[in-house]
Write an enzyme that holds these catalytic residues in place. Structure first.
Site, short mmCIF file in Angstrom:
data_model
loop_
_atom_site.label_atom_id
_atom_site.label_comp_id
_atom_site.label_asym_id
_atom_site.label_seq_id
_atom_site.Cartn_x
_atom_site.Cartn_y
_atom_site.Cartn_z
N LYS A 111 -1.95 3.97 6.25
CA LYS A 111 -0.66 3.58 6.83
C LYS A 111 0.06 4.76 7.48
O LYS A 111 1.21 4.63 7.89
CB LYS A 111 0.20 2.90 5.76
CG LYS A 111 -0.51 1.71 5.12
CD LYS A 111 0.38 0.86 4.21
CE LYS A 111 -0.48 -0.14 3.44
NZ LYS A 111 0.24 -1.35 3.04
N ASN A 128 6.99 -13.19 -5.46
CA ASN A 128 6.49 -12.20 -6.42
C ASN A 128 7.63 -11.74 -7.32
O ASN A 128 8.77 -12.16 -7.14
CB ASN A 128 5.80 -11.04 -5.69
CG ASN A 128 6.76 -10.32 -4.77
OD1 ASN A 128 7.71 -9.69 -5.21
ND2 ASN A 128 6.53 -10.44 -3.46
N LYS A 157 -3.92 3.93 0.76
CA LYS A 157 -2.79 3.36 1.52
C LYS A 157 -2.02 4.45 2.27
O LYS A 157 -1.59 4.26 3.40
CB LYS A 157 -1.84 2.62 0.58
CG LYS A 157 -2.44 1.35 0.02
CD LYS A 157 -1.54 0.66 -1.00
CE LYS A 157 -2.31 -0.46 -1.71
NZ LYS A 157 -1.57 -1.09 -2.80
N ASP A 165 1.32 -10.65 1.14
CA ASP A 165 0.18 -10.32 2.00
C ASP A 165 -0.31 -11.54 2.77
O ASP A 165 -0.97 -11.41 3.79
CB ASP A 165 -0.96 -9.75 1.16
CG ASP A 165 -0.61 -8.35 0.66
OD1 ASP A 165 0.10 -7.63 1.38
OD2 ASP A 165 -1.05 -8.00 -0.46
N1 CTP Z 1 3.54 -3.53 2.93
C1 CTP Z 1 3.89 -3.90 4.22
N2 CTP Z 1 3.41 -5.07 4.75
C2 CTP Z 1 2.60 -5.86 4.04
C3 CTP Z 1 2.22 -5.49 2.74
C4 CTP Z 1 2.72 -4.31 2.21
O1 CTP Z 1 4.63 -3.17 4.87
N3 CTP Z 1 2.16 -6.98 4.59
C5 CTP Z 1 4.05 -2.26 2.40
C6 CTP Z 1 4.84 -2.35 1.10
O2 CTP Z 1 6.22 -2.47 1.37
C7 CTP Z 1 4.52 -1.04 0.40
C8 CTP Z 1 3.13 -0.71 0.88
O3 CTP Z 1 2.93 -1.48 2.08
O4 CTP Z 1 5.38 -0.02 0.80
C9 CTP Z 1 2.03 -1.03 -0.09
O5 CTP Z 1 2.16 -2.33 -0.55
P1 CTP Z 1 1.17 -2.92 -1.66
O6 CTP Z 1 1.52 -4.35 -1.91
O7 CTP Z 1 1.08 -1.98 -2.83
O8 CTP Z 1 -0.24 -2.80 -0.93
P2 CTP Z 1 -0.96 -3.61 0.20
O9 CTP Z 1 -1.04 -2.75 1.40
O10 CTP Z 1 -0.36 -4.97 0.35
O11 CTP Z 1 -2.44 -3.70 -0.40
P3 CTP Z 1 -2.98 -4.56 -1.66
O12 CTP Z 1 -2.08 -5.75 -1.79
O13 CTP Z 1 -4.36 -4.87 -1.27
O14 CTP Z 1 -2.91 -3.63 -2.85
#
Ligand code: CTP
Length: 397
Positions: free
Chosen positions: A343, A212, A339, A281
């Site tokens: 979380k 990314n 979130k 993800d």
């Molecule tokens: N995060 C994490 N583990 C993952 C994905 C995200 O710990 N597998 C953490 C990121 O470091 C960030 C927060 O969760 O602090 C939100 O990440 P974001 O990418 O905005 O959201 P997601 O939870 O991945 O949801 P989505 O991609 O559906 O928006």
């Protein structure tokens, strides 16, 4: 405490340039890492080699000189500095800084200096020059911009006259620096802080990965801010092009699972965890151990979900303050709030990555800080300033 702090010493072409040698030596004795930048005029008065010998570091003398072990010099120097001291400072450099002129190594480094880096300037010149209205106006401007002005002393000047404009004694200048650095906020003293940074990579085959656009800048700024505030910092980082922040324990990872393992290992003893990393993800279900050849017209990859690390941390939370980031392109507040709750975070920093001046790769960010009870809109600011603001918010908890 100047121990292990990187002090950028800017030396300009005043007669007192020779005194900067003693300043460098005293800073070294205090344990500081001293990196000297000399203007062309300063080099007419003192040999750069002298500073090199005394500081044990290369001296920057020009934008174009070949200096071993330094990358894009002015940027790298500006980023690694814990503080900047210009001594002696001529009317010329004061005028240049006040006007944002960047035409040599020192003035360019000043422009590249992050907003939160403390900066000190010790003017030294003939009394008449010092009292000149434009010089005084420029000094006032520097003060407004956050510079700490070390007032010149009165005494015999190089021109033979007695008056105001003498560079204070090196010992006094170093004392000012030491006092100021000591009184800077150390509100995270004794705290353990873990920050994650950068974008994780999921291998497809030995040469390709899913990644990314995260640059890691926000996470690195957070790690540095915590370290400057006295915390013991672990930075778990995906690959970036950024210099390693000084005084921080760095754990290099690539994949989301490696990040997870590293974070879980350190988690129990942490007081504060800030997850700034952009974690993939999904990962490829079956990685090819050989390079995939482009034989087929279509290629299908099956992806499987990675563990949500932050959610796992939220579930395992004991004493930790947990801060997450939310990178969104739409419905910013609503998604981020979800979130925050899912979380089990203390707060979440939400940014709309499509906004100019926010998100991936940018030096600035525009965010909302969202707590269960309130949404705070934060105006556009440098990632360094935002890092400090985030720790101000954490300190309130
Ligand atoms: N995060 C994490 N583990 C993952 C994905 C995200 O710990 N597998 C953490 C990121 O470091 C960030 C927060 O969760 O602090 C939100 O990440 P974001 O990418 O905005 O959201 P997601 O939870 O991945 O949801 P989505 O991609 O559906 O928006």
């Amino acid at each position: 405490m100047l121990e292990n702090k990187t002090v950028l010493l800017g030396v300009t072409g005043g007669i007192a340039a020779y005194k900067a040698v003693e300043i460098a030596s005293r800073l070294r004795k205090q344990g500081a890492i001293v990196k000297t930048i000399m203007t062309a005029s300063a080099q007419e008065l003192v040999q750069p080699r002298l500073f090199q010998e005394i500081t044990g570091n290369p001296v920057s003398t020009s934008m174009w000189a070949e200096i071993p072990n330094l990358q894009t010099k002015h940027i790298a120097l500006a980023q690694e500095a814990d503080c900047l001291l210009i001594a002696p400072a001529t009317a010329n450099i004061i005028g240049k800084i006040a006007s944002g002129i960047a035409d040599d190594m020192l003035s360019t480094t000043v422009v590249a200096l992050p907003d939160t880096t403390p900066r000190y300037i010790a003017p030294a010149m003939n009394t008449q020059m010092y009292k000149n209205k434009v010089v005084q106006e420029n000094l006032r401007r520097l003060k407004d911009l956050g510079w700490h002005i070390i007032t010149p002393a009165t005494g015999r000047l190089a021109c033979g006259a007695e008056g105001l404009g003498r560079l204070p004694e090196p010992v006094d200048i170093v004392n000012v620096l030491q006092d100021m650095e000591e009184t800077r906020e150390a509100d995270l003293q004794g705290k353990k802080v873990l920050v994650t940074a950068g974008g994780t990579r999921e291998a497809i085959d030995p040469v390709r990965y899913i990644g990314n656009h995260s640059s890691g800048k926000m996470g690195y700024a957070l790690a540095k801010a915590a370290q400057l505030r006295g915390a013991e910092v672990v930075l778990v980082t995906a690959p970036t092009n950024l210099p390693v922040p000084h005084g921080v324990e760095v754990v290099a990872i690539e994949t989301a699972e490696e990040l997870r393992q590293a974070v879980l290992k350190y988690y129990p003893e942490q007081d504060i965890v800030v997850m700034a990393a952009a974690v993939a993800d999904y990962r490829v279900k079956v990685q090819s151990d050989k390079k995939i050849k482009k034989d087929a017209e279509e290629l299908q990859l099956t992806l499987v979900k990675n563990t949500d690390i932050l959610r796992e941390l939220g579930e395992k939370k004991t004493k930790q303050i947990l801060v997450g980031f939310a990178a969104e392109t739409h419905n910013l507040t609503a998604y981020a709030k979800e979130k925050l709750q899912k979380k089990n975070l203390d707060f979440i920093v939400a940014n709309d990555v499509t906004k100019p001046g926010a998100g991936f790769g940018s030096d600035t960010n525009i965010v909302q800080i969202i707590r269960p009870e309130a949404v705070q809109n934060i105006p556009k600011m440098s990632k360094e300033a935002l890092a400090d603001l985030i720790f101000d918010e954490i300190a309130k908890i």
